[in-house]
Structure formats: structure tokens, C-alpha cells
Design a protein around this motif. Structure first.
Motif, PDB file in Angstrom:
ATOM      1  N   PRO A   1       0.817  -1.229   0.000  1.00 53.87           N
ATOM      2  CA  PRO A   1       0.000   0.000   0.000  1.00 53.87           C
ATOM      3  C   PRO A   1       0.847   1.275   0.000  1.00 53.87           C
ATOM      4  O   PRO A   1       0.388   2.332  -0.405  1.00 53.87           O
ATOM      5  CB  PRO A   1      -0.833  -0.116   1.282  1.00 53.87           C
ATOM      6  CG  PRO A   1      -0.146  -1.127   2.135  1.00 53.87           C
ATOM      7  CD  PRO A   1       0.649  -2.021   1.232  1.00 53.87           C
TER       8      PRO A   1
ATOM      9  N   SER B   1       1.025   2.609  -3.415  1.00 54.61           N
ATOM     10  CA  SER B   1      -0.250   2.559  -4.157  1.00 54.61           C
ATOM     11  C   SER B   1      -0.461   3.790  -5.039  1.00 54.61           C
ATOM     12  O   SER B   1      -1.205   3.741  -6.001  1.00 54.61           O
ATOM     13  CB  SER B   1      -1.434   2.385  -3.210  1.00 54.61           C
ATOM     14  OG  SER B   1      -1.555   3.509  -2.389  1.00 54.61           O
ATOM     15  N   THR B   2       0.213   4.912  -4.706  1.00 52.69           N
ATOM     16  CA  THR B   2       0.049   6.100  -5.557  1.00 52.69           C
ATOM     17  C   THR B   2       0.592   5.829  -6.962  1.00 52.69           C
ATOM     18  O   THR B   2       0.107   6.371  -7.942  1.00 52.69           O
ATOM     19  CB  THR B   2       0.794   7.310  -4.954  1.00 52.69           C
ATOM     20  OG1 THR B   2       2.086   6.867  -4.540  1.00 52.69           O
ATOM     21  CG2 THR B   2       0.037   7.880  -3.774  1.00 52.69           C
TER      22      THR B   2
ATOM     23  N   ILE C   1      -7.734   1.036  -8.324  1.00 50.86           N
ATOM     24  CA  ILE C   1      -7.275   0.707  -6.967  1.00 50.86           C
ATOM     25  C   ILE C   1      -8.503   0.797  -6.059  1.00 50.86           C
ATOM     26  O   ILE C   1      -9.253   1.779  -6.133  1.00 50.86           O
ATOM     27  CB  ILE C   1      -6.197   1.715  -6.480  1.00 50.86           C
ATOM     28  CG1 ILE C   1      -5.057   1.855  -7.496  1.00 50.86           C
ATOM     29  CG2 ILE C   1      -5.655   1.309  -5.116  1.00 50.86           C
ATOM     30  CD1 ILE C   1      -4.251   0.624  -7.752  1.00 50.86           C
TER      31      ILE C   1
ATOM     32  N   LYS D   1      -6.447  -0.310  -0.260  1.00 52.01           N
ATOM     33  CA  LYS D   1      -5.485   0.173  -1.266  1.00 52.01           C
ATOM     34  C   LYS D   1      -4.519  -0.930  -1.745  1.00 52.01           C
ATOM     35  O   LYS D   1      -3.834  -0.762  -2.735  1.00 52.01           O
ATOM     36  CB  LYS D   1      -4.669   1.343  -0.708  1.00 52.01           C
ATOM     37  CG  LYS D   1      -5.495   2.570  -0.343  1.00 52.01           C
ATOM     38  CD  LYS D   1      -5.877   3.384  -1.558  1.00 52.01           C
ATOM     39  CE  LYS D   1      -6.347   4.782  -1.241  1.00 52.01           C
ATOM     40  NZ  LYS D   1      -7.562   4.892  -0.434  1.00 52.01           N
ATOM     41  N   GLU D   2      -4.462  -2.058  -0.984  1.00 52.90           N
ATOM     42  CA  GLU D   2      -3.555  -3.128  -1.459  1.00 52.90           C
ATOM     43  C   GLU D   2      -4.238  -4.046  -2.475  1.00 52.90           C
ATOM     44  O   GLU D   2      -3.652  -5.027  -2.926  1.00 52.90           O
ATOM     45  CB  GLU D   2      -2.990  -3.939  -0.278  1.00 52.90           C
ATOM     46  CG  GLU D   2      -3.995  -4.694   0.550  1.00 52.90           C
ATOM     47  CD  GLU D   2      -4.496  -3.854   1.725  1.00 52.90           C
ATOM     48  OE1 GLU D   2      -4.960  -4.449   2.702  1.00 52.90           O
ATOM     49  OE2 GLU D   2      -4.426  -2.609   1.662  1.00 52.90           O
TER      50      GLU D   2
ATOM     51  N   LEU E   1      -8.116   7.048  -8.515  1.00 53.31           N
ATOM     52  CA  LEU E   1      -7.891   5.619  -8.271  1.00 53.31           C
ATOM     53  C   LEU E   1      -8.301   4.754  -9.465  1.00 53.31           C
ATOM     54  O   LEU E   1      -8.033   3.571  -9.496  1.00 53.31           O
ATOM     55  CB  LEU E   1      -8.651   5.164  -7.019  1.00 53.31           C
ATOM     56  CG  LEU E   1      -8.171   5.781  -5.695  1.00 53.31           C
ATOM     57  CD1 LEU E   1      -9.044   5.335  -4.540  1.00 53.31           C
ATOM     58  CD2 LEU E   1      -6.713   5.415  -5.428  1.00 53.31           C
TER      59      LEU E   1
END
Length: 501
Positions: free
Chosen positions: A315, A318-319, A339, A344-345, A396
Motif C-alpha cells: 500500500p 499505491s500512488t 485501486i 489500497k492493497e 484511483l
């Protein structure tokens, strides 16, 4: 005595195996099942001491010589569903602790079959061949072996042990497989529980193509009657011994995972050659690649499942995850990436078709990215939804459907023939003449990775191989540097290589 009343308790197929007993209740048998085939299900695990056939109910009770043998059998078949003539067979412990049988004609036949098997076996492995109507030995098959020798001709696409297991399991339980190359031919030895199953499999599969117009099976009986498998790995497997080591003394393969890997997923709408052989996801993907290379139209994309669920991502990165997941999919054209907002993972990736999703899943599941092993499965979603206008989702979700970077837009693209599993060696192409080895070594080392070796192609300096310190570093380098601008209007193309330097 066991008389079939157990069957009234069942609701549906999935049922806990129950309290261990040396009597195993076998259900959903095909109408034309014979005694030998039912005994053959139990033989790999120990001596079969009694048998009760309930043909009218497509069921049977099998008694083994110990509870331990029965436990091994039920545990094995709970992860690897046995299939006889396209019928999945289900089993669990009976509530009976032993079988009492009478002298009805049905039971006399079963007893004769058992005696014939025991006379042959002395309780071990060997060839069983009992005619269903009399329980007498069927001479033709008795001389045959339960081990088949398989040669794969026209090997335009690599055939894996798991693909062989899937195909040959259609005809009965495969106990062991050994694969090897001899006289420049890919060959395998495949052991069934008995010679009748081997003969049925041979008659059905000899001369068939695994994939359209290639990978032809040539099958004969082996002189061996039993195989001695020392390791469970991608070259050999003993499905009755999940405890065997891999050759390099890594922890032994998890049995459930092994069975799942071997059976893959049932894919709806697999056409032509594959449909008849029932090859699952890894075979499906391989076949798509083979078909594209051969310019065949026979392998249309599998409908439906073209969305992947990727979980256990790191995570903290994640960006950048959208870009990473997009570049990582060298196994097909990514249409959309999302995402998950609360997790977020986790991410959803929509590929352009089901075949590409299968291919990405078979190659990427379990690979490490930023210190974590990714889990890649098929999602129940059929598309990745874009946020509604005016509803921002913090970036996302991204739509790549019009991206100029798609590798597989053209039918029969040569990129299909360059699909390989993740490896430490990367293939680089589209290198401009002014860029030299040091430039590329510096570029790939700039992210902190180790560059172990580098080599330009002799005939074409637009291409090179670069070897990273590990597969994980290679994956991260591919994400980082695929499409990297090298100047002179050249964007670097990066993919996994099957070669080493």
C-alpha cells in the motif's frame, strides 16, 4: 450393513468428509461404471478389502484395509477431484465402519473383481483389468501397463506438466508424471491406477492435438509398470506424495496449491481442440499464444472473465500502483485499472479479453513486487466501472482503452510469440544507435537495482538482453523503464526473456 441409506443425507455436492472411517462412500459415478474402475480409485492408497456397488444410485462403498489409507484417499480426492469419462466423482467417509455384503449376483461380481485384483497385486500397484460383466480377467488389457509413454510432436508451443495432468485426468486419476527430452523430443511417462484406464486414455488421446494444429500426442504403453518419482516440481510429480521435496530442497509444494495449479480453472467457451481435451487456464493462455503465432482463428477469446483481482500489493506504493499494474501486464492489453478505495492493497485490472486475463494470471500470481507476493485471481466483475461524471475518486481509476502502448492490438501480433514468465533477464528493444551499453547499465542501476550482465544482439543492435539481480528486481525494472524515452523519438520496449546471458 451399508445399504445405500447414507445417500439420503446428501444435499448438494459440497459436504464435509465427516468422521474418518475405512469405508469410503463414492457418489456421482457414471452409469456404465465397472467394479475395476471403482477399485482403481482406492488402489493407490492401500489394499481394497471390500466393495459394495449401488449401480441404480450411481454410488459405491469402498472398504480399505486401514482408516489411515482411507484418510489419505479422501484427503487427496478432496483437493484433486477424480474424473471418470467426464463425470466428476465425489466421496467422503461412510458412517459405517466396515462393509457386510451378501451373495446377490451384484455382490458376487464385486467379490470376484476384488479377488482378481488381489491376485494380481498382492496389495501394491500394477495392472488391473476386470471385465464388468463377469469379474474375469480381460486378457487384452491385462498384458498392458498402467504407465503410458507420451511423445509430443509439432511442439510449436511448450507443453507443461500441468497441462498434461489436466488432459490425462479426464480419463481417470493420474498418480504420477515424469517429463523429459529425449532425441530432441518432449516426452512424458504418465501413470494411472490401472491398465484399463491407461488403455481408455490411450485410445481416446492418441493422435489428438493439444492446441489447434500443433502439439500432437503420440501414445504407447511403457514397459514400466510403476514410476519412481523423487521430486515434486515442474518436471516430475507424484500426486499421491505431496510431501516429496522439490529438487533444490525448498519446502515441499503445498498440496492444495499444487492441485489447484494442476487443475486451473474451468473456462467457459473454450473452442475447438482445447474444448475436447478440457485444458484449463494455463493451457488456454498458451493455446492463445500458439494460435496467434500460427495465425489460426480457431481460438477465439474466452468470453466473460477478463477482469483480474490483484491483492496483497504494497500500500505504500499505491500512488504509483496504476502505472505499475499497467506496465506489468506484458501479457495482454490493459483497458482499465482501479485501486480499491477502502483496500489500497487490492486492485482490479480489466484486460481486453478473457484469454489475456488468463495469461496474466498464470504468469503473475505469486510473483513478488516491492517485497510482497502478489495474488492474482479472476474477478467476478465483468468490467471495471469508471467514476460517474462529477464524482472524483482521487485518481484511483484510470482508463487505458485508447493507449498507444497496447502490444496485442494486431491479430497474430509477433508479441504473442514473445510471452514468457517473469525472469531475471529482460529483453530490450527499440534502442537508438547513439545509446551504448554503459548508458543502459546506468539507467537500470539508477533505481537501485543490480545489473549482473548485459549483451547487445549481434545481428541487431536495436535489441539487447540485460540481467538483473533477481526476478523481483527485473519486474520492478520493467515497470520503471518500459516506454522510457531514450531520445531520438525512441521509447524503450521491455519484456521478459526466456534466455540468460
Amino acid at each position: 450393513s451399508a445399504n445405500g441409506n447414507d445417500s439420503k443425507k446428501f444435499k448438494g455436492d459440497v459436504r464435509s468428509p465427516g468422521v474418518p472411517s475405512r469405508v469410503v462412500h463414492v457418489r456421482k459415478l457414471p452409469n456404465d461404471i465397472n467394479e475395476a474402475e471403482v477399485i482403481g480409485l482406492g488402489l493407490p492408497f492401500g489394499k481394497v478389502t471390500n466393495l459394495l456397488m449401488l449401480k441404480g444410485k450411481n454410488q459405491a462403498f469402498l472398504e480399505l484395509n486401514s482408516e489411515e489409507c482411507a484418510q489419505t484417499m479422501v484427503s487427496y480426492y478432496s483437493s484433486v477431484t477424480p474424473v471418470i469419462r467426464n463425470h466428476p466423482i465425489y466421496m467422503q467417509y461412510s458412517t459405517h465402519k466396515e462393509l457386510k455384503t451378501d451373495n446377490s449376483p451384484n455382490q458376487v461380481r464385486a467379490q470376484a473383481a476384488l479377488q482378481a485384483v488381489n491376485a494380481l497385486h498382492g496389495g501394491g500397484m500394477g495392472s488391473v483389468a476386470i471385465s464388468a460383466d463377469a469379474g474375469s480377467m480381460a486378457g487384452a488389457a491385462a498384458a498392458q501397463s498402467p504407465v503410458l509413454r507420451v511423445i509430443v510432436e509439432n511442439l510449436f508451443y511448450p507443453v507443461t506438466l500441468d497441462v498434461l495432468h489436466q488432459i490425462f485426468s479426464k480419463f481417470g486419476t493420474v498418480l504420477k508424471i515424469i517429463t523429459f527430452t529425449k532425441n530432441n523430443q518432449f516426452q512424458a511417462l504418465i501413470q494411472y491406477a490401472d491398465a484399463m484406464t491407461a488403455q481408455h486414455s490411450k485410445m481416446s488421446l492418441d493422435g489428438q492435438n493439444i492446441y489447434n494444429a500443433c502439439c500432437t500426442l503420440r501414445i504407447s504403453f511403457s514397459k514400466l509398470t510403476s514410476l519412481n518419482v523423487k521430486y515434486n516440481n515442474d518436471k516430475s510429480r507424484d500426486y499421491t506424495r505431496p510431501d516429496l521435496p522439490t529438487a533444490d530442497s525448498q519446502p515441499s509444494i503445498d498440496h492444495q496449491a499444487m492441485a489447484a495449479a494442476a487443475f486451473g480453472l474451468s473456462v467457459p467457451g473454450i473452442p475447438s481442440a482445447l474444448a475436447s481435451l478440457g485444458v484449463g487456464h494455463t493451457g488456454m493462455a498458451a493455446a492463445a499464444a500458439a494460435a496467434s503465432r500460427l495465425g489460426l482463428s480457431g481460438l477465439a477469446a474466452a468470453g466473460g472473465h477478463n477482469v483480474l483481482l490483484v491483492s496483497n500489493l504494497n500500500p505504500e506504493v499505491s500512488t504509483h500502483a496504476i502505472k505499475q499494474l499497467y506496465y506489468l501486464c506484458v501479457y495482454g492489453d490493459v483497458m482499465r485499472v482501479k485501486i480499491l478505495f477502502n483496500k489500497k492493497e487490492n486492485a482490479l485490472i480489466q484486460m481486453s479479453d478473457g484469454t489475456q486475463a488468463q495469461l496474466a494470471m498464470s504468469h503473475l500470481n505469486g510473483q513478488r513486487l516491492h517485497g510482497r507476493a502478489m495474488r492474482v485471481t479472476l474477478s467476478k466483475h465483468t468490467t471495471v466501472q469508471l467514476p460517474r461524471e462529477g464524482h472524483e475518486d482521487q485518481g484511483l481509476t484510470k482508463d487505458f482503452s485508447n493507449s498507444p502502448l497496447h502490444r496485442f492490438k494486431k491479430p497474430g501480433s509477433k508479441n504473442y510469440s514473445n510471452i514468457f514468465p517473469p525472469s531475471a533477464t529482460l529483453h530490450l528493444s527499440n534502442i537508438p544507435p547513439s545509446v551504448v551499453e554503459d548508458d543502459l547499465r546506468r539507467l537500470f542501476a539508477s533505481s537501485g537495482a543490480t545489473v549482473k550482465a548485459f549483451k547487445f544482439f549481434q545481428k541487431d543492435r536495436k535489441m539487447a538482453l540485460i540481467q538483473m539481480g533477481s526476478v523481483e528486481e527485473a519486474i520492478e525494472s520493467l515497470i520503471e523503464f518500459h516506454n522510457h524515452d531514450l531520445g531520438e523519438n525512441h521509447h524503450l520496449r521491455v519484456s521478459f526473456s526466456k534466455s540468460t546471458i
